[in-house]
Design an enzyme around this catalytic site. Sequence first.
Site, PDB file in Angstrom:
ATOM      1  N   LYS A 264       2.862  -4.752  -7.311  1.00  0.00           N
ATOM      2  CA  LYS A 264       2.985  -3.600  -8.175  1.00  0.00           C
ATOM      3  C   LYS A 264       3.589  -2.403  -7.192  1.00  0.00           C
ATOM      4  CE  LYS A 264      -1.281  -3.621  -9.472  1.00  0.00           C
ATOM      5  NZ  LYS A 264      -1.772  -4.742  -8.931  1.00  0.00           N
ATOM      6  N   THR A 265       2.636  -2.123  -6.122  1.00  0.00           N
ATOM      7  CA  THR A 265       2.823  -1.108  -5.180  1.00  0.00           C
ATOM      8  C   THR A 265       4.254  -1.184  -4.630  1.00  0.00           C
ATOM      9  OG1 THR A 265       0.589  -0.994  -4.787  1.00  0.00           O
ATOM     10  CG2 THR A 265       1.907   0.307  -2.977  1.00  0.00           C
TER      11      THR A 265
ATOM     12  N   ARG B 222      -4.969  -1.910   4.533  1.00  0.00           N
ATOM     13  CA  ARG B 222      -4.493  -1.148   3.427  1.00  0.00           C
ATOM     14  C   ARG B 222      -4.280   0.243   4.060  1.00  0.00           C
ATOM     15  NH1 ARG B 222      -4.556  -2.741  -2.165  1.00  0.00           N
ATOM     16  NH2 ARG B 222      -5.480  -4.613  -2.349  1.00  0.00           N
TER      17      ARG B 222
ATOM     18  N   ARG C 281     -12.868  -6.310  -2.648  1.00  0.00           N
ATOM     19  CA  ARG C 281     -13.862  -6.065  -3.581  1.00  0.00           C
ATOM     20  C   ARG C 281     -15.092  -7.215  -3.882  1.00  0.00           C
ATOM     21  NH1 ARG C 281     -12.010  -6.464  -7.955  1.00  0.00           N
ATOM     22  NH2 ARG C 281      -9.639  -7.061  -7.521  1.00  0.00           N
TER      23      ARG C 281
HETATM   24  N1  ADP Z   1       9.092 -11.541  -3.469  1.00  0.00           N
HETATM   25  C1  ADP Z   1       7.928 -10.757  -3.389  1.00  0.00           C
HETATM   26  N2  ADP Z   1       7.645  -9.620  -4.245  1.00  0.00           N
HETATM   27  C2  ADP Z   1       6.794  -8.753  -4.100  1.00  0.00           C
HETATM   28  N3  ADP Z   1       6.172  -8.519  -2.748  1.00  0.00           N
HETATM   29  C3  ADP Z   1       6.161  -9.665  -1.963  1.00  0.00           C
HETATM   30  C4  ADP Z   1       7.029 -10.892  -2.191  1.00  0.00           C
HETATM   31  N4  ADP Z   1       6.952 -11.357  -0.916  1.00  0.00           N
HETATM   32  C5  ADP Z   1       6.234 -10.936  -0.165  1.00  0.00           C
HETATM   33  N5  ADP Z   1       5.511  -9.779  -0.883  1.00  0.00           N
HETATM   34  C6  ADP Z   1       4.318  -9.050  -0.363  1.00  0.00           C
HETATM   35  O1  ADP Z   1       3.445  -9.164  -1.148  1.00  0.00           O
HETATM   36  C7  ADP Z   1       2.650  -7.902  -1.096  1.00  0.00           C
HETATM   37  C8  ADP Z   1       2.313  -7.377  -2.568  1.00  0.00           C
HETATM   38  O2  ADP Z   1       1.375  -6.362  -2.282  1.00  0.00           O
HETATM   39  P1  ADP Z   1       1.437  -5.091  -3.382  1.00  0.00           P
HETATM   40  O3  ADP Z   1       2.618  -4.539  -3.676  1.00  0.00           O
HETATM   41  O4  ADP Z   1       0.341  -4.310  -2.372  1.00  0.00           O
HETATM   42  O5  ADP Z   1       0.704  -5.642  -4.481  1.00  0.00           O
HETATM   43  P2  ADP Z   1      -0.168  -4.829  -5.520  1.00  0.00           P
HETATM   44  O6  ADP Z   1       0.269  -3.391  -5.371  1.00  0.00           O
HETATM   45  O7  ADP Z   1       0.147  -5.497  -6.852  1.00  0.00           O
HETATM   46  O8  ADP Z   1      -1.608  -5.217  -5.204  1.00  0.00           O
HETATM   47  C9  ADP Z   1       3.102  -7.206  -0.219  1.00  0.00           C
HETATM   48  O9  ADP Z   1       2.641  -7.128   1.192  1.00  0.00           O
HETATM   49  C10 ADP Z   1       4.663  -7.362  -0.065  1.00  0.00           C
HETATM   50  O10 ADP Z   1       5.232  -7.346   1.093  1.00  0.00           O
HETATM   51  C1  PEP Z   2      -7.310  -2.301  -4.857  1.00  0.00           C
HETATM   52  C2  PEP Z   2      -7.105  -3.280  -5.453  1.00  0.00           C
HETATM   53  O1  PEP Z   2      -6.214  -3.617  -6.124  1.00  0.00           O
HETATM   54  P1  PEP Z   2      -4.675  -3.748  -5.944  1.00  0.00           P
HETATM   55  O2  PEP Z   2      -4.272  -4.546  -4.926  1.00  0.00           O
HETATM   56  O3  PEP Z   2      -4.182  -4.086  -7.315  1.00  0.00           O
HETATM   57  O4  PEP Z   2      -4.118  -2.340  -5.341  1.00  0.00           O
HETATM   58  C3  PEP Z   2      -8.239  -4.262  -5.359  1.00  0.00           C
HETATM   59  O5  PEP Z   2      -8.107  -5.215  -6.205  1.00  0.00           O
HETATM   60  O6  PEP Z   2      -9.298  -4.304  -4.831  1.00  0.00           O
HETATM   61 MN    MN Z   3      -1.331  -2.099  -5.176  1.00  0.00          MN
END
Ligand code: ADP
Ligand code: PEP
Ligand code: MN
Length: 679
Positions: A366-367, A446, A180
Site C-alpha cells: 500500500k505505502t 519502519r 502488533r
Molecule cells: N512487487 C512488489 N510490490 C510491492 N512491494 C514489494 C514488491 N516486491 C517487494 N516489495 C516490498 O514489500 C514491501 C511492501 O511494504 P509496504 O508498501 O510498506 O506495505 P503496506 O503499506 O501495505 O504495509 C516494501 O518493503 C517493498 O519494497
Molecule cells: C502498521 C501496520 O500496518 P501497515 O503495514 O499496513 O502499515 C501494522 O499492521 O501494524
Molecule cells: Mn503501509
Amino acid sequence: MAANGTGNGNQEFSFKNVAAAGNGLARIQTHKKQNGICHDDSSPPVKAQTIDELHSLQKKKSAPTTPIKGTQGAFATISEEERQKQQLQSISASLASLTRETGPKVVKGDPARKSETPRVAHEHHYTPAISISDSALKFTHILYNLSPAELYEQAIKYEHGSFITSNGALATLSGAKAGRSPRDKRVVRDETTENELWWEKGSPNIEMDEHTFLVNRERAVDYLNSLDKVYVNDQFLNWDPEHRIKVRIVSARAYHSLFMHNMCIRPTAEELENFGTPDFTIYNAGQFPCNRYTHYMTSSTSVDLNLARREMVILGTQYAGEMKKGLFSVMHYLMPKRQILSLHSGCNMGKDGDVALFFGLSGTGKTTLSTDHNRYLIGDDEHCWSENGVSNIEGGCYAKCIDLSGEKEPDIWNAIKFGTVLENVVFDEHTREVDYSDKSVTENTRAAYPIEYIPNAKIPCVGPHPKNVILLACDAFGVLPPVSKLSLAQTMYHFISGYTALVAGTEDGIKEPQATFSACFGAAFIMLHPTKYAAMLAEKMSKHGATGWLVNTGWSGGSYGSGNRIKLAHTRKIIDAIHSGSLLRANYTKTEVFGLEIPTEIEGVPSQILDSMNTWSDKNAYKDTLLKLAESDREKHLAYACSRKFKGFSLSLSDFSQRKGCCRNKRFRSFCVLCLLSN
Ligand SMILES: Nc1ncnc2c1ncn2[C@@H]1O[C@H](COP(=O)(O)OP(=O)(O)O)[C@@H](O)[C@H]1O
Ligand SMILES: C=C(OP(=O)(O)O)C(=O)O
Ligand SMILES: [Mn+2]
Ligand SMILES: [Ca+2]
C-alpha cells in the site's frame, strides 16, 4: 590533576615554557586601540551582560501562526488565562483516577526546567482541599504538543536507544515488541457493542468486560501519573472536515509523542486553542505490563478498546503501530455508523483527478505503490469513502524500510530526514548511516513521517470518488497472476476472502510469510461483520463505476522458498497501466479454477510472467498448489454464507457469482455474502 597538566609524566611541558624557550609559535598580535582596550575580532558584541541573559536571548516566545481573533461573532472569546485553565482542567480530567481524587495536579512544562513551572503550578490545581493519597500530593508535568525539535531533545536526553541518524531522522527502539499483538487486543462487550460488533469466530474482537477495562485503565493512569512527566498530543483524524475526530494521546515516551505527531493530523495553533474536549483518548502505558492475575489477560500485553468510554489503554507493548491501528479500529466503528466506508487502503490521484485505492494487508505494498512520483499522494494506509469522495484518516505515512533503497523508492528515501521516526533500524555507531538491509532488531523496521514530506502529497488529503480499486495480495503460494481484472462479484469475493500472506515481523511471532485470509484486507482492524463493509464497497463501486483489480505483489514461479517475489519494477508498470486506462482496454484470457481475467500484454512487463502457470517449471506442483488455495478460500466463504446447507458442500466462484444455492434466510441475510450480491 592540574587542568593544564599533560598527564604523561612530563611536568615541565606547558605553552608558557615553549614560548619562553623562544622556538615556539609567535605571540598573537592584537590591535591596540587608543584607549588601550584589546579586541580579538571586529564583530559587534552580543547584547547581554551575563550568560543567563545571553541564553534568554536565544529563545523567543512562539506565537500562533494564525492570530487569535478578539471576538467570534457576537461572543467575546475567553481570556488567555481562562483558556489555559480550561485546557489544564481537560488534561487533568483525562488523567483522573476513577477511584480516588478527581484529577491530578497538572502543570505544563518540563520538570527539568524548574524555573518554568512553579508559577503555573500555583495557579492551577484541581484536587479537593484534602488529599487522600500520596499521588495527589505530586504534580503531573505535561509536555503538551511539543514540536519535533523539542521531542528529539527529550528522546535523546531521556530514552535509551535514541539517536540522530546521518539523514537527520530520530532512530528509536520499540522494546521487546517490534510488531502488533493482535492476540492481546480486547474490546469491551456491553449492551450496545454486544449487538453492533462482530464477535463470532474469525473476528478480531476478543471480549473483555467494563470492569476489567477499568482495572487496566486505572493501572495505566496510575503508572502515567507516577512519572516525572507525560506527553499529551491533541490532534485530529480524518481530513474530511465534516467527519473530523479529535484525539488525545497520553504517553510516557517522546518517541510515542513524535510518532503520533507525524501520524495524526497536526492542528494549527488556532485549532489547538479551540480544541476543547477530545472525542477519543489513548492511554499509552506501554512500558508497564498488565497484571496477568486480571481476568481476560493471557500475557503481559493488553491493548484495550472501550467504545462507550471512547478510550483505549495500552499496557505491555511499546510498538507505536498499536496506537495508529487502534485508532483505525475506532474509525471502523464510528464511520460506518455515518454511512461512511472505512478502508484499509492507500490512495493516490492522477493529474486528471483519477483516484485509485490500494487495499492490502500489512506488507503487501500500500505505502510503496501509493507513493508514486507521477501521482498525488492522498494517503498510504487508512481512508474513508463518503458521499463527498475519499479522505485520508491520518496526517502521515508509516513505511516499511527493510531493504529500502534510494533508487527503487526515492520519495520514501527522501522523506527520511529531520522529524521522521525510524524504528528499530541498525546504523553505524560512528557515521550514523542506516543499514536498511540489517534485520538484527526486526524485519519490521519502519519510518513514520508527516505526509508533506512526500513532495507530491495532496494537501488537504481528500479526493473525488475512486476510479480503480486495486486489491493487493502478497501471494506466498505463488499461483495468483501478477494482475487480473475483476468483475464486481469477483471483487467482493476477494475482498471478503482477503487472501494474502502475513509477512514477517508486522505481527508478533510471524517469522516468514504465512498464508492468511484477512477479511476486508484488514481483519485485525474491522469491528463489524465483513459483509457490512463489503456491502458498502459494492454499493459505492457500482454507483461510481469503479473497476476492481487483483494484483499479486508476492511470489511467482513457485511458493515462498522456491519461487521469487515479483519485481517491484514490474508491479509498478502494471499499476501504471491500470492508472492510464490502457489495461482496461487490453486483451484478456481466463485462468482455470478462479476464472480470473488476465491480460496478454502489458508495456514494460515480460508477457510470459502474466500467466503464473508459465513461471512454474513443475506444472503439476502449480496445479496442486492452486487447488489447495482455492479449497481454503471456499472454506473461508462458507463461514460467511447464511445457508446451513453449505456445511459440507463446496462453493465455487461461479456458484458465488450466480448466487446458486443461497437460502436467502431472512435471519442470516445481512451476514451472507451471497445474499449481499443479490441485493
Ligand atoms: N512487487 C512488489 N510490490 C510491492 N512491494 C514489494 C514488491 N516486491 C517487494 N516489495 C516490498 O514489500 C514491501 C511492501 O511494504 P509496504 O508498501 O510498506 O506495505 P503496506 O503499506 O501495505 O504495509 C516494501 O518493503 C517493498 O519494497
Ligand atoms: C502498521 C501496520 O500496518 P501497515 O503495514 O499496513 O502499515 C501494522 O499492521 O501494524
Ligand atoms: Mn503501509
Ligand atoms: Ca443465503
